[in-house]
Write an enzyme that holds these catalytic residues in place. Sequence first.
Site, PDB file in Angstrom:
ATOM      1  N   LYS A   1      40.236   1.507 -28.038  1.00  0.00           N
ATOM      2  CA  LYS A   1      39.807   2.856 -28.409  1.00  0.00           C
ATOM      3  C   LYS A   1      38.621   3.317 -27.559  1.00  0.00           C
ATOM      4  CE  LYS A   1      42.765   3.012 -31.842  1.00  0.00           C
ATOM      5  NZ  LYS A   1      43.361   1.666 -31.661  1.00  0.00           N
TER       6      LYS A   1
ATOM      7  N   ARG B   1      53.394   3.139 -26.134  1.00  0.00           N
ATOM      8  CA  ARG B   1      53.733   4.245 -27.030  1.00  0.00           C
ATOM      9  C   ARG B   1      52.505   5.136 -27.176  1.00  0.00           C
ATOM     10  NH1 ARG B   1      54.425   2.238 -32.330  1.00  0.00           N
ATOM     11  NH2 ARG B   1      52.474   3.276 -32.888  1.00  0.00           N
TER      12      ARG B   1
ATOM     13  N   ARG C   1      56.946   9.144 -37.384  1.00  0.00           N
ATOM     14  CA  ARG C   1      56.487   8.531 -38.631  1.00  0.00           C
ATOM     15  C   ARG C   1      55.955   9.633 -39.526  1.00  0.00           C
ATOM     16  NH1 ARG C   1      52.410   4.144 -36.321  1.00  0.00           N
ATOM     17  NH2 ARG C   1      51.944   5.944 -35.004  1.00  0.00           N
TER      18      ARG C   1
ATOM     19  N   GLU D   1      46.428   8.163 -30.324  1.00  0.00           N
ATOM     20  CA  GLU D   1      46.045   6.939 -29.610  1.00  0.00           C
ATOM     21  C   GLU D   1      47.143   6.562 -28.634  1.00  0.00           C
ATOM     22  OE1 GLU D   1      45.587   3.838 -32.484  1.00  0.00           O
ATOM     23  OE2 GLU D   1      47.693   3.849 -33.088  1.00  0.00           O
TER      24      GLU D   1
ATOM     25  N   GLU E   1      44.020  -2.593 -33.784  1.00  0.00           N
ATOM     26  CA  GLU E   1      45.361  -2.051 -33.903  1.00  0.00           C
ATOM     27  C   GLU E   1      45.937  -2.472 -35.251  1.00  0.00           C
ATOM     28  OE1 GLU E   1      46.404  -0.036 -31.652  1.00  0.00           O
ATOM     29  OE2 GLU E   1      44.828  -0.447 -30.191  1.00  0.00           O
ATOM     30  N   GLY E   2      47.000  -1.762 -35.675  1.00  0.00           N
ATOM     31  CA  GLY E   2      47.747  -2.214 -36.846  1.00  0.00           C
ATOM     32  C   GLY E   2      47.556  -1.409 -38.108  1.00  0.00           C
TER      33      GLY E   2
ATOM     34  N   LYS F   1      36.712   5.163 -35.435  1.00  0.00           N
ATOM     35  CA  LYS F   1      37.709   4.158 -35.074  1.00  0.00           C
ATOM     36  C   LYS F   1      37.052   2.954 -34.426  1.00  0.00           C
ATOM     37  CE  LYS F   1      41.559   7.369 -34.172  1.00  0.00           C
ATOM     38  NZ  LYS F   1      42.637   7.701 -33.211  1.00  0.00           N
TER      39      LYS F   1
ATOM     40  N   SER G   1      55.665  -0.909 -31.759  1.00  0.00           N
ATOM     41  CA  SER G   1      56.827  -1.254 -32.576  1.00  0.00           C
ATOM     42  C   SER G   1      57.617  -0.032 -33.028  1.00  0.00           C
ATOM     43  CB  SER G   1      56.379  -2.061 -33.793  1.00  0.00           C
ATOM     44  OG  SER G   1      55.427  -1.335 -34.536  1.00  0.00           O
TER      45      SER G   1
ATOM     46  N   ASN H   1      49.067   3.095 -27.262  1.00  0.00           N
ATOM     47  CA  ASN H   1      49.280   1.691 -27.612  1.00  0.00           C
ATOM     48  C   ASN H   1      49.798   0.915 -26.412  1.00  0.00           C
ATOM     49  OD1 ASN H   1      49.097   1.854 -30.791  1.00  0.00           O
ATOM     50  ND2 ASN H   1      50.353   3.569 -30.136  1.00  0.00           N
TER      51      ASN H   1
END
Length: 505
Positions: A332, A133, A480, A153, A394-395, A390, A160, A155
Amino acid sequence: MAGQSLPQWPPEITDEQREALTLRATTYALSHGLVYLPPADVQPPVPTSAIHAPLALFPSPFPREHFELARRLQRDYNVLYARIAMDEEFLDNVMGAERGVGRVDEFTGQLWRLWKRLRDQGISQTRHLGLFRSDYLLHKEGEDAPLELKQVEFNTISSSFGALSQNVAKLHRHLLATTEYYNTSPILRLENLPPNDTISGLAEGLAAAHKAYGSPSAWILFVVQDGERNVFDQRWLEYELIEKHSIRVIRQTFGQLAVSAEVVPVSRILRLRLPGSLPRGAESVEISTVYFRAGYTPKDYPTAAHYETRYLLESSAAIKCPSLQLQLAGGKKVQQVLTTPSVFGRYASGSVIGDTEGLRRSWMGMWGLDEGGLEGVREARDQAQNLVLKPQREGGGNNVYKSDIPPFLDTLPAEEREAWIAMELIRTPGGLGNYLVRAGGGTAGAIKTEVVSELGIFGWALFGGPDGSVEEKEVGWLLRTKGKDSNEGGIAAGFSVLDSVVLVD
């Protein structure tokens, strides 16, 4: 000029209309699997209730040209990251524990050392699967500047919300079909609400890996977190695999796999021993594909035994999604190093990337804090109000923004600078709002606030084999939306709501 401005949003509605839309939205969500498990200290072994996922009442406006650009770029990003993952020397230099950020970032180092151990024992992955993604924000440099699409970024693990995003797009279409949004905006028309088929697209990638593995009776393993609340986003993929592809799925945590998983010597077949839990009295099942929805954060490896379980899975012949090296490719630091023209040119050569300029234009300025001795830190201090720092995580909830940067740099040990990158802040356009709906608020719980929306484009790539070929597709999208005062964008971390796009010209 097309795509240079966005309408004031959301349209004006009365309290009665807001309450009616909220009721329709929440009941649709609960009826169509747009749900989470409720918060709990310990999730029960069998769910007893569910709550609707946080959602936006209106779809959010997004320029059609930039939406289509992001979808086109995904196929180039699929190939780009497949090529990076197959470049062992590059990953050793950038992410490794001997020459790269793994020297100072313990988690990255642990993952790299597992991968190095496999290679030292002559074990390599013949094929890799990535369910990717790529995330973007709209950028506006100044009041009169055009809108630009900029990448946040990329992924490579546990990408998800594909399934729930498909369902929220359907929710907005339902609200349009049933209420016409009370004719509050001329852009709220069906032709401006693009279809979203992410569930079938992601499942297609998993099915392609299963087919490439070559054992039709094998199962796909979903590696999941303990106490996962976002279980339904995963279950939709499971249902698609059994209903459309006749592929069975089994879900296990690292803790469960420490007991059930074994790798057969010589053949390296991964089997899970689950006597009494399998059809036809079978004692164990063969695994074709390991899909990691866990393993992207140090919290997933509380003990050395959890890393050993990851190593066991990686040592098998099953196709991993992602393999350790593909997970490392999503770091990253890799994203930052890629902005170096000589590095990007190395992977864009040979006409394998269709729109090299489009990829370059999607990047903000980035540098490593360790660059040029103290120069990287000095620049970060001087430009702090225009930056985000950064780490290799992740998360959500890990970044450092603006005024928090100088005091953070004061406490960051010099030897840890290599693990952090500085990235210019994406300047999102103002004047956009929405009604954000969270569970438990009732019909009055739709809160109107100024927002920022982040577009994610899904794709998959199956690559490797003797010829290093890449089979890939772009397969869907998500949006989002978060309050403008929230820096982070992770829905599961509690900062965002699920949304969909209404395209504007």
